[in-house]
Design a protein around this motif. Structure first.
Motif, short mmCIF file in Angstrom:
data_model
loop_
_atom_site.label_atom_id
_atom_site.label_comp_id
_atom_site.label_asym_id
_atom_site.label_seq_id
_atom_site.Cartn_x
_atom_site.Cartn_y
_atom_site.Cartn_z
N TYR A 1 -11.04 -32.64 -13.06
CA TYR A 1 -9.59 -32.52 -12.87
C TYR A 1 -8.88 -33.75 -13.42
O TYR A 1 -7.82 -33.65 -14.04
CB TYR A 1 -9.26 -32.35 -11.39
N LEU A 2 -9.45 -34.92 -13.22
CA LEU A 2 -8.85 -36.15 -13.73
C LEU A 2 -8.80 -36.14 -15.25
O LEU A 2 -7.83 -36.62 -15.86
CB LEU A 2 -9.66 -37.36 -13.24
N ILE A 3 -9.83 -35.59 -15.89
CA ILE A 3 -9.92 -35.61 -17.35
C ILE A 3 -9.04 -34.54 -18.00
O ILE A 3 -8.27 -34.82 -18.93
CB ILE A 3 -11.39 -35.43 -17.81
N VAL A 4 -9.13 -33.30 -17.52
CA VAL A 4 -8.44 -32.20 -18.20
C VAL A 4 -7.29 -31.62 -17.39
O VAL A 4 -6.52 -30.81 -17.91
CB VAL A 4 -9.43 -31.06 -18.55
N GLY A 5 -7.18 -31.99 -16.10
CA GLY A 5 -6.11 -31.44 -15.28
C GLY A 5 -6.47 -30.06 -14.75
O GLY A 5 -7.53 -29.51 -15.03
N GLY A 6 -5.56 -29.49 -13.95
CA GLY A 6 -5.80 -28.18 -13.38
C GLY A 6 -5.09 -27.09 -14.17
O GLY A 6 -4.22 -27.36 -14.99
N ILE A 7 -5.44 -25.85 -13.92
CA ILE A 7 -4.84 -24.70 -14.59
C ILE A 7 -4.25 -23.79 -13.52
O ILE A 7 -4.97 -23.26 -12.67
CB ILE A 7 -5.87 -23.93 -15.44
N LEU A 8 -2.94 -23.61 -13.58
CA LEU A 8 -2.25 -22.73 -12.64
C LEU A 8 -2.08 -21.36 -13.30
O LEU A 8 -1.30 -21.21 -14.24
CB LEU A 8 -0.88 -23.32 -12.26
N LEU A 9 -2.85 -20.39 -12.83
CA LEU A 9 -2.86 -19.08 -13.49
C LEU A 9 -1.54 -18.33 -13.30
O LEU A 9 -1.08 -17.64 -14.20
CB LEU A 9 -4.03 -18.24 -12.94
N ASP A 10 -0.91 -18.46 -12.15
CA ASP A 10 0.33 -17.75 -11.88
C ASP A 10 1.36 -18.74 -11.36
O ASP A 10 1.41 -19.05 -10.17
CB ASP A 10 0.09 -16.63 -10.86
N ALA A 11 2.20 -19.24 -12.28
CA ALA A 11 3.18 -20.25 -11.91
C ALA A 11 4.22 -19.71 -10.94
O ALA A 11 4.78 -20.45 -10.13
CB ALA A 11 3.86 -20.80 -13.16
N SER A 12 4.47 -18.41 -10.99
CA SER A 12 5.49 -17.81 -10.13
C SER A 12 5.09 -17.84 -8.66
O SER A 12 5.93 -17.78 -7.76
CB SER A 12 5.79 -16.38 -10.55
#
Length: 216
Positions: free
Chosen positions: A183-194
């Motif tokens: 997570y520190l290196i690439v960050g997180g992925i939010l699949l549904d921002a809504s």
């Protein structure tokens, strides 16, 4: 730290090879005597003497081998006590080797690394207890290496080196949480921002940073 152990180990290997060679010669001599005996071997005085001498020599060699095996076990046990330093040192070497991916100019030879380690053996705090001695040597060499490497780094890369050193040691001792590191290196992925809660402080917290918090 203990070159005498390595020297004694090498001597035992040489002695063991010599003993095995002599045993092979004894076996060949016995086979030769048995093969050349015309009648009953019990009536051949010279053959009996040769076999008797061969048996005595064989017993002597076996006794030497037994002592050698016991000594070798003690040496191996003593060498095992230094394994913590060997392991930490290998982690440190591969850590500074990885600096070449930060800048190709950052390359350090094994001979240079060994020279620093030998100096650390001489300069670190001695202790009669092996475990405390290993701790002293590990701590001294790690900081000594860090100082010497930092002298060759651009200012902007010193913090990167500190991070790499910390991560390499944590990973080597199974203390690194790989999910957090990723997570520190690439960050997180939010699949549904809504579906994410609204940004509670848009005046100072950007939406991108807020989404990063949400993915945690």
């Amino acid at each position: 730290e203990r070159p005498d152990l390595e020297e004694e180990k090498s001597n035992l290997v040489v002695e063991g090879n010599e003993n095995r060679r002599q045993l092979k010669e004894i076996e060949d001599k016995i086979l030769e005597v048995l093969g050349s005996a015309g009648g009953s071997i019990l009536e051949d005085a010279s053959a009996i003497k040769i076999l008797d001498d061969a048996k005595k020599l064989s017993n002597e060699i076996e006794a030497k081998q037994k002592v050698a095996y016991e000594t070798e076990e003690k040496i191996d046990e003593a060498r095992e006590g230094y394994r913590p330093v060997a392991y930490r040192t290998s982690l440190l070497f591969f850590c500074i080797s990885d600096l070449a991916s930060v800048d190709p100019m950052y390359q350090y030879s094994l001979n240079w690394f060994i020279e620093l380690f030998v100096r650390s053996i001489a300069d670190s705090l001695p202790d009669s207890a092996l475990d405390r001695r290993m701790t002293n040597l590990n701590e001294y060499f790690q900081y000594f290496l860090y100082q010497n490497v930092c002298r060759s780094l651009f200012e902007k890369d010193k913090l990167v080196f500190s991070l790499l050193l910390c991560v390499k040691l944590m990973e080597g001792y199974h203390r690194l949480n790989h999910a957090e590191w990723k997570y520190l290196i690439v960050g997180g992925i939010l699949l549904d921002a809504s579906s994410a809660p609204p940004n509670p402080a848009p005046e100072w917290l950007t939406d991108k940073s807020w989404r990063g918090f949400v993915t945690l």
